[in-house]
Motif scaffolding. Structure first.
Motif, PDB file in Angstrom:
ATOM      1  N   THR A 116      83.262 128.876  76.334  1.00  0.00           N
ATOM      2  CA  THR A 116      82.541 127.833  77.059  1.00  0.00           C
ATOM      3  C   THR A 116      82.682 126.521  76.300  1.00  0.00           C
ATOM      4  OG1 THR A 116      80.971 129.337  78.094  1.00  0.00           O
ATOM      5  CG2 THR A 116      80.270 127.052  77.824  1.00  0.00           C
ATOM      6  N   LEU A 117      83.176 125.498  76.999  1.00  0.00           N
ATOM      7  CA  LEU A 117      83.431 124.188  76.406  1.00  0.00           C
ATOM      8  C   LEU A 117      82.579 123.137  77.110  1.00  0.00           C
ATOM      9  CD1 LEU A 117      87.343 124.325  76.254  1.00  0.00           C
ATOM     10  CD2 LEU A 117      85.749 124.778  74.388  1.00  0.00           C
ATOM     11  N   ILE A 118      82.108 122.155  76.350  1.00  0.00           N
ATOM     12  CA  ILE A 118      81.337 121.055  76.917  1.00  0.00           C
ATOM     13  C   ILE A 118      81.977 119.746  76.481  1.00  0.00           C
ATOM     14  CG2 ILE A 118      79.083 119.968  77.128  1.00  0.00           C
ATOM     15  CD1 ILE A 118      79.139 123.414  75.672  1.00  0.00           C
ATOM     16  N   ALA A 119      82.341 118.911  77.446  1.00  0.00           N
ATOM     17  CA  ALA A 119      82.996 117.639  77.152  1.00  0.00           C
ATOM     18  C   ALA A 119      82.291 116.507  77.869  1.00  0.00           C
ATOM     19  CB  ALA A 119      84.465 117.678  77.579  1.00  0.00           C
ATOM     20  N   THR A 120      82.323 115.325  77.267  1.00  0.00           N
ATOM     21  CA  THR A 120      81.820 114.108  77.897  1.00  0.00           C
ATOM     22  C   THR A 120      83.018 113.255  78.313  1.00  0.00           C
ATOM     23  OG1 THR A 120      81.760 112.658  75.965  1.00  0.00           O
ATOM     24  CG2 THR A 120      79.917 114.203  76.239  1.00  0.00           C
ATOM     25  N   ASP A 174      83.714 110.420  77.229  1.00  0.00           N
ATOM     26  CA  ASP A 174      84.139 109.632  76.077  1.00  0.00           C
ATOM     27  C   ASP A 174      85.151 110.429  75.254  1.00  0.00           C
ATOM     28  OD1 ASP A 174      84.463 108.074  73.842  1.00  0.00           O
ATOM     29  OD2 ASP A 174      82.406 108.276  73.112  1.00  0.00           O
ATOM     30  N   PRO A 175      86.401 109.979  75.150  1.00  0.00           N
ATOM     31  CA  PRO A 175      87.405 110.737  74.414  1.00  0.00           C
ATOM     32  C   PRO A 175      87.142 110.823  72.918  1.00  0.00           C
ATOM     33  CG  PRO A 175      88.273 108.589  75.030  1.00  0.00           C
ATOM     34  CD  PRO A 175      86.953 108.728  75.711  1.00  0.00           C
ATOM     35  N   ASP A 176      86.275 109.952  72.411  1.00  0.00           N
ATOM     36  CA  ASP A 176      85.965 109.965  70.983  1.00  0.00           C
ATOM     37  C   ASP A 176      84.803 110.883  70.624  1.00  0.00           C
ATOM     38  OD1 ASP A 176      87.990 108.096  70.397  1.00  0.00           O
ATOM     39  OD2 ASP A 176      86.672 106.428  70.923  1.00  0.00           O
ATOM     40  N   THR A 177      84.134 111.428  71.620  1.00  0.00           N
ATOM     41  CA  THR A 177      83.042 112.374  71.365  1.00  0.00           C
ATOM     42  C   THR A 177      83.617 113.779  71.245  1.00  0.00           C
ATOM     43  OG1 THR A 177      81.441 111.029  72.578  1.00  0.00           O
ATOM     44  CG2 THR A 177      80.903 113.357  72.267  1.00  0.00           C
ATOM     45  N   PRO A 178      83.318 114.495  70.174  1.00  0.00           N
ATOM     46  CA  PRO A 178      83.876 115.844  70.020  1.00  0.00           C
ATOM     47  C   PRO A 178      83.490 116.759  71.176  1.00  0.00           C
ATOM     48  CG  PRO A 178      82.880 115.111  67.958  1.00  0.00           C
ATOM     49  CD  PRO A 178      82.495 114.101  69.007  1.00  0.00           C
ATOM     50  N   VAL A 179      84.430 117.587  71.583  1.00  0.00           N
ATOM     51  CA  VAL A 179      84.138 118.634  72.558  1.00  0.00           C
ATOM     52  C   VAL A 179      83.333 119.722  71.849  1.00  0.00           C
ATOM     53  CG1 VAL A 179      85.151 120.423  74.029  1.00  0.00           C
ATOM     54  CG2 VAL A 179      86.197 118.143  73.923  1.00  0.00           C
ATOM     55  N   ARG A 180      82.300 120.209  72.499  1.00  0.00           N
ATOM     56  CA  ARG A 180      81.489 121.280  71.929  1.00  0.00           C
ATOM     57  C   ARG A 180      82.039 122.646  72.381  1.00  0.00           C
ATOM     58  NH1 ARG A 180      75.822 119.167  71.353  1.00  0.00           N
ATOM     59  NH2 ARG A 180      76.118 117.444  69.869  1.00  0.00           N
ATOM     60  N   VAL A 181      82.093 123.575  71.457  1.00  0.00           N
ATOM     61  CA  VAL A 181      82.540 124.936  71.732  1.00  0.00           C
ATOM     62  C   VAL A 181      81.363 125.870  71.497  1.00  0.00           C
ATOM     63  CG1 VAL A 181      84.228 126.725  71.181  1.00  0.00           C
ATOM     64  CG2 VAL A 181      84.824 124.319  70.868  1.00  0.00           C
ATOM     65  N   ASN A 182      81.020 126.669  72.498  1.00  0.00           N
ATOM     66  CA  ASN A 182      79.881 127.568  72.325  1.00  0.00           C
ATOM     67  C   ASN A 182      80.310 128.852  71.613  1.00  0.00           C
ATOM     68  OD1 ASN A 182      77.137 128.474  72.762  1.00  0.00           O
ATOM     69  ND2 ASN A 182      78.037 129.955  74.155  1.00  0.00           N
ATOM     70  N   THR A 230      73.109 123.417  74.121  1.00  0.00           N
ATOM     71  CA  THR A 230      71.953 124.214  73.733  1.00  0.00           C
ATOM     72  C   THR A 230      71.712 125.337  74.731  1.00  0.00           C
ATOM     73  OG1 THR A 230      70.930 122.320  72.630  1.00  0.00           O
ATOM     74  CG2 THR A 230      69.479 124.122  73.259  1.00  0.00           C
ATOM     75  N   ALA A 231      71.829 125.031  76.021  1.00  0.00           N
ATOM     76  CA  ALA A 231      71.654 126.061  77.042  1.00  0.00           C
ATOM     77  C   ALA A 231      72.719 127.143  76.921  1.00  0.00           C
ATOM     78  CB  ALA A 231      71.703 125.430  78.429  1.00  0.00           C
ATOM     79  N   ALA A 232      73.960 126.741  76.712  1.00  0.00           N
ATOM     80  CA  ALA A 232      75.029 127.728  76.569  1.00  0.00           C
ATOM     81  C   ALA A 232      74.782 128.640  75.369  1.00  0.00           C
ATOM     82  CB  ALA A 232      76.375 127.021  76.429  1.00  0.00           C
ATOM     83  N   LEU A 244      90.931 123.453  77.104  1.00  0.00           N
ATOM     84  CA  LEU A 244      90.525 122.207  76.459  1.00  0.00           C
ATOM     85  C   LEU A 244      91.010 121.002  77.256  1.00  0.00           C
ATOM     86  CD1 LEU A 244      88.986 121.202  74.018  1.00  0.00           C
ATOM     87  CD2 LEU A 244      91.094 121.351  72.688  1.00  0.00           C
ATOM     88  N   THR A 245      92.237 121.062  77.724  1.00  0.00           N
ATOM     89  CA  THR A 245      92.771 119.988  78.554  1.00  0.00           C
ATOM     90  C   THR A 245      91.995 119.875  79.855  1.00  0.00           C
ATOM     91  OG1 THR A 245      94.983 120.267  77.623  1.00  0.00           O
ATOM     92  CG2 THR A 245      94.829 119.168  79.758  1.00  0.00           C
ATOM     93  N   ALA A 246      91.678 121.018  80.461  1.00  0.00           N
ATOM     94  CA  ALA A 246      90.994 121.013  81.755  1.00  0.00           C
ATOM     95  C   ALA A 246      89.604 120.399  81.657  1.00  0.00           C
ATOM     96  CB  ALA A 246      90.904 122.438  82.295  1.00  0.00           C
ATOM     97  N   VAL A 247      88.833 120.767  80.636  1.00  0.00           N
ATOM     98  CA  VAL A 247      87.469 120.245  80.552  1.00  0.00           C
ATOM     99  C   VAL A 247      87.473 118.749  80.274  1.00  0.00           C
ATOM    100  CG1 VAL A 247      87.067 120.680  78.069  1.00  0.00           C
ATOM    101  CG2 VAL A 247      85.157 120.796  79.687  1.00  0.00           C
TER     102      VAL A 247
END
Length: 488
Positions: A396-400, A402-410, A446-448, A375-378
């Motif tokens: 698989t993690l997806i991050a933007t 923006d620190p206020d946007t939730p990280v997505r977990v596949n 979505t792809a993940a 989580l820290t790395a992404v």
């Protein structure tokens, strides 16, 4: 959509809710849900079962003791192992004893035997306030649990894991089931802690009304993905649906181009335009592909580029793709060849899809550090490159940025996806969704999701190849959208 909140957020929400409820009501709600979950997983009926409670101090121990009291009233033989007898929740302990439960301590000679004979063990050692692995007494109990045939149920989360990050920094309990309250905690969704949690059951204790609307993490479900997938209308043509460019492959790695094109053809865009050294291999497998030998700069109109899979050492195609004014997905060699400042200063979006080793190289740390703190790395990588980052792996993690946007977990996938070329299929699939108009965060998640589900279908419990995963994408797509009305 499944959401997860950090400890500080959960504690604030709990305090707000407790102020509206009679004293002890929230703990009783948690205990009731916990006891019901335990009854469901006991290998035989509750009456006559042997239950051991590993009980620490504080509210987590209180939840455990109250749940044990409920099981004892239904005829279970319940023993509480008290790790801090002088700081055990007093009311909960009295409830257990009144129900016929007994107590012992971590160092009692009877404790190993009780654990060895138990049908069910509740891990209530530490709750969401635990940090840095288990202390020696608790670590000793975790070691004993590893040799016990009992079903292990963690209370809120496995003791010893980091609730906000999913890190495991020392000894920790491995559970078969984790019963968590109010909301998921990030550590329950992110490896390595996720592997310690087993199955996860969320108990509604009324916390949703006091939690903030934006979580720390979120995980898409079928309905969320179905709402995001692009679908053609009667007015659609191949160009309106989007054209994805694929700059991939080389004389040494022509298969990477074939697999990236395979993923792209199944991702919702209307056409795939290929540039690279693997034209013959691509056309032999997918004659519908549009090909060019001029490089990305002069290849023709595209709505997104996929750059890098199997590209070798020539930086020109990657640089030309990054110089375009459309979204670019960087994968494999593209990650190595891309200039960081160029990525940061692009006006169009960039999506990066590294695995742990590639992320480690980009961050200047070891692969082990990335895998231990995914989580820290992404988040660090998204911030460093000002790009959306999909970090591949067991989680698989997806991050933007923006620190206020939730990280997505596949939530989808299978270990059988750890096969050569699987990532090339994913990059083509995500690039196609970018070309079809999805923002990078949605395209990546979505792809993940599709890729993971297709991997399950392709493997079906046996080894599979990347080409099989690509072939299974339409079945995964249909599964996701089958309950959503659509009239093409």
């Amino acid at each position: 959509m499944r959401s997860a909140h950090r400890v500080e957020t959960v504690r604030t929400a709990e305090r707000t809710l407790m102020a509206r409820l009679p004293e002890g009501a929230l703990m009783q709600r948690a205990a009731a849900g916990l006891a019901a979950a335990c009854a469901d997983v006991l290998p035989r009926r509750v009456y006559g079962s042997r239950v051991v409670l590993l009980t620490g101090s504080g509210d987590n121990g209180g939840d455990t003791l109250y749940a044990g009291a409920r099981l004892a009233r239904r005829g279970a033989g319940v023993t509480a192992v008290l790790l801090a007898p002088d700081r055990t929740h007093p009311d909960a302990l009295r409830a257990l004893l009144r129900a016929g439960g007994t107590t012992t301590t971590a160092h009692s000679a009877t404790t190993p035997t009780a654990l060895a004979r138990a049908d069910l063990v509740l891990d209530g050692i530490v709750g969401i306030g635990g940090r840095g692995g288990l202390r020696p007494d608790a670590a000793h109990l975790a070691d004993l649990l590893a040799d016990s045939p009992a079903t292990v149920v963690a209370v809120d989360l496995p003791s010893g894991v980091e609730p906000d990050t999913g890190e495991v920094r020392g000894a920790a309990v491995r559970a078969d089931l984790t019963v968590t309250f109010g909301t998921h905690k990030p550590g329950l969704l992110v490896d390595p802690a996720r592997e310690y949690a087993g199955s996860v059951r969320l108990i509604d204790i009324g916390l949703a009304e006091t939690l903030p609307p934006t979580p720390a993490l979120e995980s898409l479900q079928h309905a969320d993905v179905a709402a995001l997938l692009p679908r053609p209308t009667g007015e659609s043509d191949k160009y309106r649906r989007g054209v994805v460019g694929v700059a991939a492959g080389s004389t040494r790695y022509p298969g990477a181009a074939v697999l990236a094109v395979a993923g792209a053809l199944r991702g919702g865009a209307g056409a795939v335009r290929y540039v690279g050294a693997a034209t013959e291999a691509v056309l032999a497998r997918y004659p519908e592909t549009l090909v060019s030998n001029t490089g990305p700069k002069k290849a023709g109109r595209v709505q997104a580029w996929v750059a890098g899979p199997g590209a070798g050492d020539d930086p020109t195609p990657v640089a030309e793709a990054l110089a375009s004014d459309v979204p670019v997905l960087l994968d494999a060699d593209g990650l190595r060849l891309a200039d960081r400042d160029t990525v940061r200063t692009r006006e169009a979006p960039t999506l990066m899809t590294p695995h742990a080793g590639e992320a480690a190289a980009l961050l200047g740390v070891s692969r082990e550090e990335v895998e231990a703190a995914r989580l820290t790395a992404v988040r660090d990588l998204a911030r460093a490159y000002d790009a959306t980052v999909l970090l591949k792996g067991s989680t698989t993690l997806i991050a933007t940025p923006d620190p206020d946007t939730p990280v997505r977990v596949n939530p989808t996938g299978t270990p059988w996806l750890a096969t050569a070329g699987s990532g090339d299929v994913l990059s083509g699939l995500a690039g196609s969704l970018l070309a079809a108009g999805l923002p990078p965060l949605d395209a990546a998640s979505t792809a993940a999701y599709l890729h993971g589900l297709a991997g399950r279908y392709a493997a079906d419990g046996a080894p599979t190849g990347a080409h099989d995963v690509a072939e299974a994408i339409p079945a995964a797509w249909r599964d996701i959208t089958r309950t959503v009305p659509y009239h093409p």
